[in-house]
Design an enzyme around this catalytic site. Sequence first.
Site, PDB file in Angstrom:
ATOM      1  N   ARG A  31       0.864  -1.183   0.000  1.00  0.00           N
ATOM      2  CA  ARG A  31       0.000   0.000   0.000  1.00  0.00           C
ATOM      3  C   ARG A  31       0.900   1.232   0.000  1.00  0.00           C
ATOM      4  NH1 ARG A  31      -2.399  -3.534   3.815  1.00  0.00           N
ATOM      5  NH2 ARG A  31      -4.521  -4.200   3.243  1.00  0.00           N
ATOM      6  N   LYS A  56      -2.500  -2.131   7.487  1.00  0.00           N
ATOM      7  CA  LYS A  56      -3.926  -1.902   7.696  1.00  0.00           C
ATOM      8  C   LYS A  56      -4.447  -2.831   8.780  1.00  0.00           C
ATOM      9  CE  LYS A  56      -8.180  -1.237   5.063  1.00  0.00           C
ATOM     10  NZ  LYS A  56      -8.803  -1.316   3.721  1.00  0.00           N
ATOM     11  N   ARG A 107      -0.773  -2.266  -6.865  1.00  0.00           N
ATOM     12  CA  ARG A 107      -1.057  -3.340  -5.901  1.00  0.00           C
ATOM     13  C   ARG A 107      -2.064  -4.324  -6.489  1.00  0.00           C
ATOM     14  NH1 ARG A 107      -1.442  -4.717  -0.286  1.00  0.00           N
ATOM     15  NH2 ARG A 107      -3.568  -5.162   0.398  1.00  0.00           N
ATOM     16  N   HIS A 153      -4.688  -9.323   3.537  1.00  0.00           N
ATOM     17  CA  HIS A 153      -6.144  -9.319   3.643  1.00  0.00           C
ATOM     18  C   HIS A 153      -6.600 -10.179   4.813  1.00  0.00           C
ATOM     19  CE1 HIS A 153      -6.755  -8.224  -0.888  1.00  0.00           C
ATOM     20  NE2 HIS A 153      -6.496  -7.178  -0.139  1.00  0.00           N
ATOM     21  N   TYR A 189      -9.833 -10.441  -7.339  1.00  0.00           N
ATOM     22  CA  TYR A 189      -8.830 -10.372  -8.409  1.00  0.00           C
ATOM     23  C   TYR A 189      -8.954 -11.522  -9.404  1.00  0.00           C
ATOM     24  CZ  TYR A 189      -6.699  -6.940  -5.332  1.00  0.00           C
ATOM     25  OH  TYR A 189      -6.486  -5.852  -4.553  1.00  0.00           O
TER      26      TYR A 189
END
Length: 359
Positions: A174, A199, A309, A332, A341
């Site tokens: 990120r 995150k 990304r 994730h 994706y």
Amino acid sequence: MKYKDFELWQPDKKVLFSTSRHPAGITICIHFMDEVLYMSSSPFLKSVEDFMLVQRYSRRTISTYLYWIKYFILYSGKRHPRQLHDEDIIRFLTFLAVERNVSGGTQALALNAIVFLKAKFLGQTVGDLSSFSPSRKPRKLPVVLTNKEVAALLGQLTGVRYLMAAMLYGSGLRRIELVRLRVKDIDFDYRQIRVFNGKGGKHRLVTLAEELLPLLAQQVERVENYLKQDLMCEGYAGVWLPDALARKYPNAPFESGWHYLFPASRLSIDPASKLLRRHHYDESNLNKLIRKAARDADIRKQVSCHTLRHSFATHLLQSGVDIRTVQQQLGHADVKITEIYTHVLKQGAQGVRSPLSTL
């Protein structure tokens, strides 16, 4: 060595001692570095901020939650949150969807902030809120570049700018994760990057392309040269460290390993501590250079740092890497997020071959 105050250094950003205007029309905070300095005179909001700091919420989460809490209070006629009930929350969430036309993610963020306020901070029970009008704004599909487009984009960049863009794509970082990297986070031997406090406050290991090792070695040398100059500057207080690390390791702020891998070009005054420091590269400038490179490469897609990304994840899946590994690389929490994706892996939308091709 001369230096400028952050306010003079980036006046166009309106970062230091400048107002942040939001839909509520209220000035809430000002931003500097990784910190958020709240200007509100409300003792209640200050107590919420202190509570979140004790609970070790990130500064960005605190900033976001305080914004939505204050927006909720203003919308409700400035009544104290203890006097606001489930129907007030439902009314506010419906207002955001119907009147403000916010996305589902933004509406969910506002809900999370209010539930945190009521349940965790005030200790009140939140009932059934399912009757509010959910936002109908559809979720965007990720924009993915082809291998040729990525190569063309990177071909427009040189030096440190190329290195940053290549790491965004080559490691799936990120934007904020990239600029927050410290020198010690690069593992040259195992060819990996240690991402701390990503995150959700999570840590993870990501791959590092072997082709970038020489450029990274040059960048580390550049950071060390910066440090030598900074140590000669009167009043230099070292790099900013999170939590109480600076007290635990008093020499760490002056060690090259703790310094940002991509430092700012100038020293600046930290308004929180009033100390002279060198912060990391401005993340908004990073997005600008990626967009400019995409334009120069004649890429007509809407490109940002996050596009690299998205491309990293899609290209890994295309090369046969299993989805669980990709999930770990991206950080994730749920594999369902990574599954978005897979739509690119098929020829045509959902793998449907157009009947025009059979004519």
